[in-house]
Design a protein around this motif. Structure first.
Motif, mmCIF file in Angstrom:
data_model
loop_
_atom_site.group_PDB
_atom_site.id
_atom_site.type_symbol
_atom_site.label_atom_id
_atom_site.label_comp_id
_atom_site.label_asym_id
_atom_site.label_seq_id
_atom_site.Cartn_x
_atom_site.Cartn_y
_atom_site.Cartn_z
ATOM 1 N N PRO A 1 0.825 -1.279 -0.148
ATOM 2 C CA PRO A 1 0.015 0.018 -0.096
ATOM 3 C C PRO A 1 0.789 1.290 -0.067
ATOM 4 C CG PRO A 1 -0.916 -1.605 1.693
ATOM 5 C CD PRO A 1 0.529 -2.079 1.233
ATOM 6 N N PRO A 2 0.559 2.371 -0.586
ATOM 7 C CA PRO A 2 1.294 3.245 -0.638
ATOM 8 C C PRO A 2 1.765 4.000 0.437
ATOM 9 C CG PRO A 2 -0.622 3.593 -2.022
ATOM 10 C CD PRO A 2 -0.775 2.611 -1.331
ATOM 11 N N ASP A 3 0.889 4.039 1.670
ATOM 12 C CA ASP A 3 1.378 4.604 2.921
ATOM 13 C C ASP A 3 2.167 3.565 3.602
ATOM 14 O OD1 ASP A 3 -0.378 2.687 3.643
ATOM 15 O OD2 ASP A 3 -1.739 3.673 4.902
ATOM 16 N N SER A 4 2.615 2.588 3.221
ATOM 17 C CA SER A 4 3.544 1.518 3.939
ATOM 18 C C SER A 4 4.942 1.779 3.253
ATOM 19 C CB SER A 4 3.160 0.278 3.735
ATOM 20 O OG SER A 4 3.101 -0.261 2.540
ATOM 21 N N VAL A 5 5.028 2.378 2.350
ATOM 22 C CA VAL A 5 6.538 2.413 1.628
ATOM 23 C C VAL A 5 7.334 3.832 2.221
ATOM 24 C CG1 VAL A 5 7.317 2.930 -0.509
ATOM 25 C CG2 VAL A 5 5.321 1.513 -0.506
ATOM 26 N N ASN A 6 8.422 3.523 2.291
ATOM 27 C CA ASN A 6 9.397 4.645 3.132
ATOM 28 C C ASN A 6 10.030 5.131 1.921
ATOM 29 O OD1 ASN A 6 11.113 6.050 4.265
ATOM 30 N ND2 ASN A 6 12.034 4.418 5.371
ATOM 31 N N ARG A 7 9.325 6.368 1.150
ATOM 32 C CA ARG A 7 9.538 6.890 0.230
ATOM 33 C C ARG A 7 10.826 8.020 -0.005
ATOM 34 N NH1 ARG A 7 5.573 6.384 -3.255
ATOM 35 N NH2 ARG A 7 3.825 5.409 -2.396
ATOM 36 N N GLU A 8 11.590 7.865 1.179
ATOM 37 C CA GLU A 8 12.682 8.645 1.418
ATOM 38 C C GLU A 8 14.023 7.734 0.405
ATOM 39 O OE1 GLU A 8 15.671 8.244 4.781
ATOM 40 O OE2 GLU A 8 13.498 7.849 5.744
ATOM 41 N N TYR A 9 13.549 6.464 0.174
ATOM 42 C CA TYR A 9 14.458 5.664 -0.660
ATOM 43 C C TYR A 9 14.231 5.617 -2.059
ATOM 44 C CZ TYR A 9 16.206 4.649 4.147
ATOM 45 O OH TYR A 9 16.905 4.739 5.221
ATOM 46 N N LEU A 10 13.123 6.421 -2.609
ATOM 47 C CA LEU A 10 12.585 5.945 -3.778
ATOM 48 C C LEU A 10 12.627 7.474 -4.562
ATOM 49 C CD1 LEU A 10 9.151 4.280 -3.286
ATOM 50 C CD2 LEU A 10 11.433 3.207 -3.638
ATOM 51 N N ARG A 11 13.285 7.303 -5.820
ATOM 52 C CA ARG A 11 13.468 8.524 -6.757
ATOM 53 C C ARG A 11 12.745 8.191 -7.863
ATOM 54 N NH1 ARG A 11 19.676 9.028 -8.028
ATOM 55 N NH2 ARG A 11 19.147 7.427 -9.442
ATOM 56 N N GLU A 12 11.770 9.033 -8.592
ATOM 57 C CA GLU A 12 10.998 8.690 -9.905
ATOM 58 C C GLU A 12 12.127 8.573 -10.923
ATOM 59 O OE1 GLU A 12 7.971 8.817 -10.802
ATOM 60 O OE2 GLU A 12 6.864 9.128 -8.997
ATOM 61 N N SER A 13 11.868 7.342 -11.766
ATOM 62 C CA SER A 13 12.394 7.230 -13.014
ATOM 63 C C SER A 13 11.621 7.603 -14.368
ATOM 64 C CB SER A 13 12.520 5.671 -12.998
ATOM 65 O OG SER A 13 13.040 5.197 -14.372
ATOM 66 N N TYR B 1 4.564 2.959 -13.991
ATOM 67 C CA TYR B 1 5.911 3.904 -13.627
ATOM 68 C C TYR B 1 6.870 3.250 -12.834
ATOM 69 C CZ TYR B 1 2.562 7.667 -15.556
ATOM 70 O OH TYR B 1 1.989 8.166 -16.374
ATOM 71 N N TYR B 2 8.074 3.672 -12.735
ATOM 72 C CA TYR B 2 9.080 3.154 -12.015
ATOM 73 C C TYR B 2 9.920 4.148 -11.048
ATOM 74 C CZ TYR B 2 8.745 -1.010 -14.802
ATOM 75 O OH TYR B 2 8.315 -2.116 -15.378
ATOM 76 N N TYR B 3 10.384 3.580 -10.098
ATOM 77 C CA TYR B 3 11.355 4.174 -9.336
ATOM 78 C C TYR B 3 12.735 3.490 -9.233
ATOM 79 C CZ TYR B 3 7.094 6.026 -6.569
ATOM 80 O OH TYR B 3 5.781 6.825 -6.193
ATOM 81 N N ASP B 4 13.758 4.474 -8.998
ATOM 82 C CA ASP B 4 15.088 3.940 -8.503
ATOM 83 C C ASP B 4 15.164 3.752 -7.086
ATOM 84 O OD1 ASP B 4 15.878 4.137 -11.483
ATOM 85 O OD2 ASP B 4 16.841 6.075 -10.893
ATOM 86 N N ILE B 5 15.631 3.050 -6.842
ATOM 87 C CA ILE B 5 16.143 2.907 -5.260
ATOM 88 C C ILE B 5 17.336 3.422 -4.855
ATOM 89 C CG2 ILE B 5 15.953 1.427 -3.218
ATOM 90 C CD1 ILE B 5 14.264 -0.644 -4.664
ATOM 91 N N VAL B 6 17.439 4.268 -3.920
ATOM 92 C CA VAL B 6 18.551 5.116 -3.659
ATOM 93 C C VAL B 6 18.855 4.785 -1.912
ATOM 94 C CG1 VAL B 6 19.840 7.148 -3.770
ATOM 95 C CG2 VAL B 6 18.228 6.664 -5.461
ATOM 96 N N VAL B 7 19.893 4.243 -1.900
ATOM 97 C CA VAL B 7 20.319 3.983 -0.299
ATOM 98 C C VAL B 7 21.865 4.452 -0.406
ATOM 99 C CG1 VAL B 7 20.667 2.290 1.493
ATOM 100 C CG2 VAL B 7 18.844 2.184 0.102
#
Length: 94
Positions: free
Chosen positions: A27-39, A52-58
């Protein structure tokens, strides 16, 4: 509780995931978006619609296009509107 982890960080965790075609959608509210960047990557599924995709950045590490979602899925997939799924080395445990 389902959990998605990559490079030692929890990307998402929820008891309300939906499983479709072997993938767990969080679910959208369960995702830690600080690690996601729009692709800019997009893909089309015949019955779900435009993905649509996200890059994961850690830290300095980037996992390109390792998460995806459907902001406006076709009617057959409306239950996963905005839900996020992971792949490309992301550890997802149910």
């Amino acid at each position: 509780m389902a959990v998605a982890k990559w490079n030692g960080v929890i990307l998402a965790e929820s008891d309300a995931v939906k499983e479709i075609e072997g993938n767990l959608y969080f679910p959208p509210d369960s995702v830690n978006r600080e690690y996601l960047r729009e692709s800019d990557t997009r893909s089309t599924c015949p019955w779900k619609g435009l993905g649509y995709y996200y890059d994961i950045v850690v830290g300095d590490e980037v996992n390109e296009d390792a998460a995806w979602y459907y902001p406006e899925p076709k009617p057959a997939a409306k239950e996963i509107t905005g839900y996020v799924a992971f792949w490309k080395g992301v550890e997802v445990t149910p």
